[in-house]
Enzyme design. Structure first.
Site, PDB file in Angstrom:
ATOM      1  N   ASP A  97      -0.581   7.520   8.291  1.00  0.00           N
ATOM      2  CA  ASP A  97       0.388   7.509   7.194  1.00  0.00           C
ATOM      3  C   ASP A  97      -0.266   7.896   5.869  1.00  0.00           C
ATOM      4  O   ASP A  97      -1.467   8.181   5.804  1.00  0.00           O
ATOM      5  CB  ASP A  97       1.061   6.137   7.088  1.00  0.00           C
ATOM      6  CG  ASP A  97       0.062   4.980   7.050  1.00  0.00           C
ATOM      7  OD1 ASP A  97      -1.062   5.189   6.550  1.00  0.00           O
ATOM      8  OD2 ASP A  97       0.403   3.879   7.519  1.00  0.00           O
TER       9      ASP A  97
ATOM     10  N   ASN B  79      -4.451   5.268   9.843  1.00  0.00           N
ATOM     11  CA  ASN B  79      -3.339   4.324   9.698  1.00  0.00           C
ATOM     12  C   ASN B  79      -3.709   3.291   8.640  1.00  0.00           C
ATOM     13  O   ASN B  79      -4.508   2.394   8.879  1.00  0.00           O
ATOM     14  CB  ASN B  79      -3.056   3.643  11.038  1.00  0.00           C
ATOM     15  CG  ASN B  79      -1.807   2.773  10.993  1.00  0.00           C
ATOM     16  OD1 ASN B  79      -1.258   2.500   9.929  1.00  0.00           O
ATOM     17  ND2 ASN B  79      -1.354   2.344  12.159  1.00  0.00           N
TER      18      ASN B  79
ATOM     19  N   ASN C  23       4.581   0.123   8.624  1.00  0.00           N
ATOM     20  CA  ASN C  23       5.523   1.225   8.828  1.00  0.00           C
ATOM     21  C   ASN C  23       5.305   1.935  10.164  1.00  0.00           C
ATOM     22  O   ASN C  23       5.837   3.014  10.385  1.00  0.00           O
ATOM     23  CB  ASN C  23       5.441   2.228   7.673  1.00  0.00           C
ATOM     24  CG  ASN C  23       4.056   2.858   7.529  1.00  0.00           C
ATOM     25  OD1 ASN C  23       3.284   2.932   8.475  1.00  0.00           O
ATOM     26  ND2 ASN C  23       3.744   3.324   6.324  1.00  0.00           N
ATOM     27  N   ASP C  24       4.528   1.320  11.056  1.00  0.00           N
ATOM     28  CA  ASP C  24       4.276   1.954  12.353  1.00  0.00           C
ATOM     29  C   ASP C  24       5.572   2.173  13.131  1.00  0.00           C
ATOM     30  O   ASP C  24       5.781   3.225  13.739  1.00  0.00           O
ATOM     31  CB  ASP C  24       3.315   1.107  13.190  1.00  0.00           C
ATOM     32  CG  ASP C  24       1.880   1.209  12.695  1.00  0.00           C
ATOM     33  OD1 ASP C  24       1.627   1.974  11.745  1.00  0.00           O
ATOM     34  OD2 ASP C  24       1.012   0.518  13.262  1.00  0.00           O
TER      35      ASP C  24
ATOM     36  N   ASP D 285       5.606  27.836   6.227  1.00  0.00           N
ATOM     37  CA  ASP D 285       5.554  27.870   7.687  1.00  0.00           C
ATOM     38  C   ASP D 285       6.301  29.087   8.233  1.00  0.00           C
ATOM     39  O   ASP D 285       7.273  29.565   7.636  1.00  0.00           O
ATOM     40  CB  ASP D 285       6.183  26.572   8.219  1.00  0.00           C
ATOM     41  CG  ASP D 285       6.094  26.451   9.717  1.00  0.00           C
ATOM     42  OD1 ASP D 285       4.963  26.385  10.235  1.00  0.00           O
ATOM     43  OD2 ASP D 285       7.154  26.405  10.379  1.00  0.00           O
TER      44      ASP D 285
ATOM     45  N   GLU E 169       2.169  31.420   6.298  1.00  0.00           N
ATOM     46  CA  GLU E 169       1.631  31.456   7.658  1.00  0.00           C
ATOM     47  C   GLU E 169       2.167  32.685   8.370  1.00  0.00           C
ATOM     48  O   GLU E 169       3.369  32.794   8.620  1.00  0.00           O
ATOM     49  CB  GLU E 169       2.035  30.201   8.431  1.00  0.00           C
ATOM     50  CG  GLU E 169       1.536  30.225   9.873  1.00  0.00           C
ATOM     51  CD  GLU E 169       2.351  29.351  10.818  1.00  0.00           C
ATOM     52  OE1 GLU E 169       1.772  28.822  11.780  1.00  0.00           O
ATOM     53  OE2 GLU E 169       3.573  29.220  10.598  1.00  0.00           O
TER      54      GLU E 169
ATOM     55  N   GLY F 263       0.737   6.545  14.293  1.00  0.00           N
ATOM     56  CA  GLY F 263       0.745   5.577  13.205  1.00  0.00           C
ATOM     57  C   GLY F 263       0.031   5.973  11.935  1.00  0.00           C
ATOM     58  O   GLY F 263       0.007   5.205  10.969  1.00  0.00           O
TER      59      GLY F 263
END
Length: 615
Positions: free
Chosen positions: A166, A138, A143-144, A331, A360, A164
């Site tokens: 980032d 974090n 921006n939490d 993905d 994947e 949190g």
């Protein structure tokens, strides 16, 4: 250059609009585009209340409006544009009229495409470090919690809530990642996931042109890529073709019914990839596999629809061009419509020939992996044009080699046999070899928290063929089994100011953690400067007495790797390896940093993998 940058940033922040008459909201995606693309066509998705009651007009040099499509939902229009290479960067006025009168004008930004040669690509010289951003570090507490997001909670005691981490937190640790030996970073998705719960993992996208504000901003993501490049680190973006989040704006108000796969009642995929290629498969089973939804909150996109195809493809191109990405990880690859995925891959390569792509395919056999990779060597009837896949078969074989019973078809024979089947791939060296990731149990746990076994497994990973990939925290012996998956997505200790220990530092790690950390760092940085371990040929010898020996070699160096996962000292006859040893009578033990003399009989320590550079 400044003009181009201005319009790209303008697009990322908020596309400007000028109105002849008030309009509550209008949305156009892609949010900007570029002249100079190899494919000059782009399809705009236009959204606004009863927008299909208007007519569209564009009068801008080099930009040609080919066609406007009206669809079931009156709030959508799709406009096909051709942007010539000669079109100048600027704001393209798109006029919307009704009854002959201009209702409003939307100023659409176009820039000039940068050179495709600037895209580096990820290759065998690289070592990938995968990060789950919310759980790594974090770096910006501001921006939490972001107001007006559906999930605003922050609870590090719960594996399901956001913690949190980032983009700034990752930027702060770039020196650590590079010093460890990594040359590429793969972040799990960082686009907006405005979902009610479990939004931290990023795989339920709600806005394809916006970085989730709890991670940062579009500008910060671009800055992150630039800072990585400055430090010699490439960046891989995680792409999801198969599904959107159910709070995505095109899902909340579908353009037309078959934008997503529809079923009479909720129908989940069977997760049975075999049905895609099984010559005896039921058509219903195949349909459920490909068209069934992954989970209820992730609608399955109808990739047979060309509007859906364009929407997905264009957002990927936008991010590659905007951020100058080096590679893409795809993905849930087997769940996609393969004819589209082939066209998609070819479109990406047309624009960015050096761009790296791997898919994947969490499948259960070498044959299954090879089916989804590029080429048509197995009579599968389709060439997906996919350069490489994540190599589950090699992963399983490494575990079996270290953990397994040692017999004719088990133990180290499993790895030997798996690599012997590389003829089924066109480019096996493009496969990404790994031991764990965000969906799988931690490798330290699978290897029974045995440090010697753990060292051997990662030594193999860094010396076998393919592109090696690691998962954050492996270097500090993070553990847990994937039941549930949140257990393998723990916070990296030291990534938060309030953490009592900081395992990003030597002082914060235990002696055992530092022992492995230094072992891996030594070999990873050796690999970074040793072409034989990157692009060199592989020669392997049939395992004997539970010991597996192979060589990586090129015109510069020859590296001998000896794997003895047994609990006994083993003796090797060096004459057997004359083909590669040739006249060498000594080698540098890379991990011990000492000279190793070859005798007719070599004693190989128990529970150890040796890496020898022939002298």
């Amino acid at each position: 250059m400044k003009i181009k940058l201005f319009f790209i940033l303008l697009a990322a922040l908020c596309v400007s609009k000028s109105y002849a008459q008030p309009l509550k909201e209008i949305k156009i995606e892609p949010i900007s585009w570029w002249a100079g693309m190899e494919n000059p066509f782009v399809q705009l998705t236009i959204y606004g209340k009863d927008i299909n009651k208007t007519t569209v007009e564009i009068n801008y040099p080099g930009v040609n409006l080919i066609r406007v499509h009206q669809v079931e939902n009156s709030n959508y229009l799709f406009a096909d544009l051709e942007i010539s290479k000669d079109a100048k960067a600027g704001l393209v006025p798109i006029k919307f009229s009704q009854n002959g009168k201009v209702k409003f004008t939307y100023n659409y930004p176009i820039g000039t495409k940068s050179s495709a040669a600037g895209i580096q690509g990820v290759n065998n010289s690289d070592l990938i470090y995968q990060i789950l951003p919310d759980r790594f570090s974090n770096g910006d507490k501001r921006n939490d919690i972001v107001p007006n997001m559906r999930e605003t909670g922050l609870n590090r005691d719960s594996m399901y809530y956001r913690h949190g981490g980032d983009l700034q937190g990752i930027i702060n640790k770039l020196d650590y990642i590079y010093d460890l030996g990594a040359t590429a970073i793969w972040l799990t998705p960082v686009l907006e996931n405005n979902m009610e719960k479990a939004s931290y993992h990023g795989y339920a996208i709600t806005d394809h042109y916006k970085i989730d504000p709890r991670f940062g901003t579009n500008e910060q993501y671009k800055s992150f890529v630039e800072k990585c490049h400055q430090k010699g680190i490439k960046v891989i973006k995680d792409i999801i073709h198969n599904h959107f989040g159910d709070q995505h704006w095109t899902i909340s108000d579908l353009p037309f019914k078959d934008w997503v796969h529809q079923w009479p009642s909720f129908t989940q995929t069977t997760y049975k990839d075999q049905t895609v290629f099984d010559p005896y498969a039921s058509s219903l089973d195949k349909k459920k596999m490909v068209n069934g939804w992954f989970v209820k909150t992730m609608p399955d996109m109808n990739q047979e629809n060309t509007f859906v195809q364009n929407y997905i493809t264009q957002h990927v191109i936008w991010w590659v061009e905007y951020a100058r990405l080096d590679g893409l990880r795809l993905d849930t690859y087997p769940y996609n419509y393969l004819p589209y995925m082939k066209e998609w891959a070819e479109r990406m390569k047309l624009e960015y020939p050096n761009l790296s792509i791997f898919g994947e395919a969490l499948v259960n056999s070498n044959i299954s992996q090879a089916y989804f990779s590029g080429g048509n060597k197995l009579n599968q009837g389709i060439d997906t044009s996919l350069p490489g896949v994540i190599d589950v078969s090699v992963k399983d074989a490494i575990y079996e080699s270290i953990n397994g019973q040692f017999g004719w078809t088990t133990g180290v024979n499993s790895l030997y046999s798996t690599l012997a089947e590389d003829f089924i791939y066109v480019t096996p060296e493009n496969n990404v070899v790994f031991l764990d990731n965000h969906d799988l149990s931690r490798s330290f746990s699978i290897l029974k928290e045995n440090l010697s076994a753990y060292k051997s497994a990662y030594t193999i990973l860094l010396t076998t063929r393919g592109i090696p990939q690691t998962y954050y925290g492996f270097e500090i012996l993070m553990k847990n089994f994937c039941d549930p998956d949140g257990l393998v997505r723990s916070d990296f200790p030291g990534g938060w100011q309030e953490d009592r220990t900081d395992k990003f530092t030597h002082e914060g790690r235990s002696p055992e953690e530092n022992e492995f950390f230094n072992h891996f760092k030594t070999l990873a940085n050796y690999r970074k400067k040793t072409s034989a371990l990157q692009t060199g040929k592989l020669m392997q010898f049939v395992p004997e007495d539970g010991v597996y020996t192979y060589f990586r070699y090129d015109s510069n160096k020859t590296i001998m790797v000896i794997v003895n996962p047994t609990n006994q000292i083993k003796t090797l006859d060096t004459a057997r390896f004359k083909e590669r040893l040739q006249e060498s009578d000594s080698a540098m033990d890379v991990l011990e940093n000492k000279i190793f003399r070859f005798e007719k009989q070599m004693d190989i320590p128990a529970n150890k993998t040796m890496v020898l550079e022939l002298l």
